[in-house]
Write a protein that holds these residues in place. Structure first.
Motif, short mmCIF file in Angstrom:
data_model
loop_
_atom_site.label_atom_id
_atom_site.label_comp_id
_atom_site.label_asym_id
_atom_site.label_seq_id
_atom_site.Cartn_x
_atom_site.Cartn_y
_atom_site.Cartn_z
N LEU A 32 10.80 7.84 7.14
CA LEU A 32 10.35 6.51 7.54
C LEU A 32 10.97 6.02 8.84
CD1 LEU A 32 10.45 4.85 4.00
CD2 LEU A 32 8.51 5.93 5.13
N ASN A 68 14.08 -0.88 3.10
CA ASN A 68 14.06 0.57 3.26
C ASN A 68 15.14 1.30 2.46
OD1 ASN A 68 12.02 2.01 4.73
ND2 ASN A 68 12.52 0.73 6.49
N TRP A 120 6.73 1.82 0.15
CA TRP A 120 6.41 3.25 0.29
C TRP A 120 6.78 3.89 -1.04
CZ3 TRP A 120 8.81 7.84 -0.46
CH2 TRP A 120 8.23 8.98 0.10
N GLN A 146 9.14 -2.13 2.13
CA GLN A 146 8.82 -2.21 3.56
C GLN A 146 8.77 -3.64 4.06
OE1 GLN A 146 8.29 0.95 5.39
NE2 GLN A 146 9.39 1.31 3.48
N ASN A 176 15.98 7.12 3.87
CA ASN A 176 14.53 7.08 4.15
C ASN A 176 14.17 8.03 5.27
OD1 ASN A 176 15.91 5.56 6.05
ND2 ASN A 176 14.22 4.12 6.37
#
Length: 586
Positions: A315, A152, A184, A218, A312
């Motif tokens: 997220l 991440n 992502w 991820q 992030n």
């Protein structure tokens, strides 16, 4: 003496008229790692060129065609060349066999020539092909900002096309875009393609940034970034010059790929991980605020839980407040103010809770904790908000159930306080009325339906006679149909404004059908001269007649000449005006 001079001129003219078709080799002996150029040269233009099979060689390029023509002292020289670039496939002696061509109806053949192919040489001196030059001068590179990020943690990929100054790129087309599995991803748009100076493998190059993307892995472990592939049209300069001395360029299409890139993603450490860790990775600030801390019962306030900073942000889940049960809390409203750059996401995200207290008193909003992992220090950090006290100054008391008639609570249940007409008695007496019954026979509707046929019969007779009169008026019906058709096409022309061909076809049909209605002539009789004569006989004024003829001329000219949208609008307005004027005169 004179006869000898005349004979010399005659022989010279015959030599110039003679057809030549020859083969020229760049070398007769070469290494197996060198290149051979073969030129088939003729002094007159020909057709049906048939090359040899080039046994022992592989054709790298060709045939490329070159024509040279010049005048010197009144004498024209002409040359046409078919060129091939060959690569040997084996050592030995090989023959470049005969090629043929048809010139002025006759077939001419070149002589065969011998070529010797030896072992590879240290420094090949053969000319490079266009593809060789393009391969050496064109490179697509994926520059990754970090190859060992944490889970991440943001990393960027910038795709650059490096082009040597010796060639130029005229076009490119993506063949395959990477899918970024287990990442992502978000593209960072490239607003303008602009060439910049740089270096590639220590040599000066120009480069263009084609694509930029930010990735957040991820999954931990080794992850593959798929390559970006392009088809590029390359212009490569040759050693040849045109008639004016300018360099001749050869064009080829090359497929370039950025290649696979492997990213080693590190898992977040388990040591020191807080129990409330929700997956936030970056550098953040955390706050809990309320719109007010002092209010009355049944009024509302907003409590905002906000995380800001760089990381992030999209997220992870925001922490939720643990509020007293005596406060009515609505579902939060999520707000996001995040922008993504090559360095990653930055901005803020928040949840806004609407809170409504029901009773008087003081209510604490307990401290909320938020934890995140900081990749810079490789440590977890925990942030906590201050406790907020909500003071409800006016309203019913939660302990006043005895005075207000509330039902006492049992256990941990809170009391229910009645306010106003919150609860009412059930009504025991109804206010219903009987539904009346009506009979159709003898009613007003009965007599209306009875008289309706007596009214419809004479109306049907009158309508039928009118239809017969209209049907018997053949000329009038034709005029009505033509007028309707003219309006239809004029309306269609208005819809086609901006589409030159469709507009003028519709306009011309509208004008013709209008004349057909007014002058009672068939379409086959139309011509501008006859139309002008008929309009003159009908005593149409000159300005209106000339305007009508000019519109027909514009409809014809539009098939071959460009017309602007402004001109089309003017012609449409002119058609409406001319038809209106002619209606008054015909």
């Amino acid at each position: 003496m004179f006869s000898l001079f005349f004979t010399f001129i005659l022989m010279n003219a015959q030599d110039k008229d003679a057809v030549t078709f020859e083969v020229e080799l760049s070398k007769e002996k070469l290494g197996i790692n060198e290149r051979l150029r073969v030129d088939f040269v003729m002094n007159k233009d020909g057709d049906e060129f048939n090359p040899p099979d080039f046994e022992g060689f592989r054709v790298l390029m060709g045939p490329s065609q070159r024509i040279s023509s010049s005048w010197f002292n009144g004498v024209r020289s002409y040359s046409k060349t078919y060129s091939y670039t060959l690569a040997p496939t084996a050592r030995g002696k090989f023959s470049i066999k005969q090629a043929s061509i048809v010139i002025e109806g006759k077939t001419y053949k070149s002589l065969s020539k011998q070529v010797e192919v030896t072992a590879a040489v240290d420094k090949p001196s053969g000319e490079k092909t266009v593809d060789d030059v393009a391969d050496e001068s064109l490179h697509l590179v994926a520059e990754v900002s970090k190859t060992d990020p944490f889970l991440n943690e943001a990393l960027s990929v910038v795709y650059k096309l490096y082009v040597s100054p010796s060639i130029s790129v005229s076009n490119y087309r993506p063949l395959d875009n990477p899918k970024y599995n287990n990442f992502w991803s978000q593209d960072i748009p490239v607003s303008k393609l602009s060439a910049q100076n740089g270096t590639y493998q220590g040599k000066p190059y120009r480069y263009v940034i084609l694509k930029r993307v930010v990735l957040y892995p991820q999954k931990s472990g080794k992850l593959e970034i798929e390559p970006l592939s392009l088809e590029v049209t390359v212009d490569v300069p040759t050693n040849k010059r045109d008639f004016f001395g300018g360099r001749i360029y050869s064009q080829t299409n090359k497929t370039v790929s950025a290649g696979n890139r492997t990213i080693t993603v590190k898992a977040l450490p388990s040591e020191g991980k807080p129990l409330n860790f929700g997956g936030a990775v970056g550098d953040f600030d955390f706050s809990v605020t309320t719109s007010k801390t002092r209010l009355n019962a049944s009024e509302s306030l907003q409590a905002k839980v906000e995380v800001s900073g760089k990381g992030n942000l999209k997220l992870f889940q925001l922490p939720e407040p643990n509020l007293p049960s005596s406060l009515e809390v609505y579902d939060p409203e999520f707000e996001e103010g995040v922008r993504t750059t090559l360095s990653g996401m930055q901005g803020k995200v928040s949840n806004s809770y609407t809170i409504v207290p029901s009773f008087k008193g003081k209510y604490p909003i307990p401290s909320i904790s938020f934890s995140y992992f900081d990749p810079a220090t490789e440590k977890y950090k925990n942030l906590s908000s201050e406790e907020i006290m909500i003071d409800v100054v006016q309203g019913p008391s939660s302990g006043s159930a005895a005075q207000t008639g509330a039902i006492p609570s049992t256990g941990n249940k809170q009391t229910v306080v009645t306010t106003g007409d919150q609860f009412n008695f059930i009504k025991l007496n109804s206010n219903l009325t009987n539904i009346g019954l009506t009979h159709f026979f003898g009613s007003t509707s009965f007599y209306l339906w009875l008289l309706l046929p007596l009214v419809l019969i004479p109306l049907t007779i009158v309508t039928g006679k009118k239809r017969e009169a209209i049907a018997s008026d053949v000329v009038g019906n034709k005029i009505k149909r033509a007028n309707k058709l003219a309006r239809k096409y004029l309306s269609k022309a208005k819809k086609e404004l901006g589409n030159k061909e469709a507009f003028y076809i519709a306009l011309e049909k509208a004008l013709h059908n209008y004349l057909k209605a007014k002058l009672k002539i068939e379409t086959s009789e139309f011509s501008k001269d006859k139309i002008a004569t008929l309009l003159t006989e009908k005593k149409v004024d000159i300005a209106t007649k000339d305007g009508f003829i000019a519109l027909l001329q514009n409809c014809e000219m539009a098939r071959y000449s460009p017309f602007s949208e402004v001109q089309m609008q003017q012609d449409y307005d002119k058609a409406s005006e001319v038809i209106s004027q002619m209606d008054k005169q015909l």
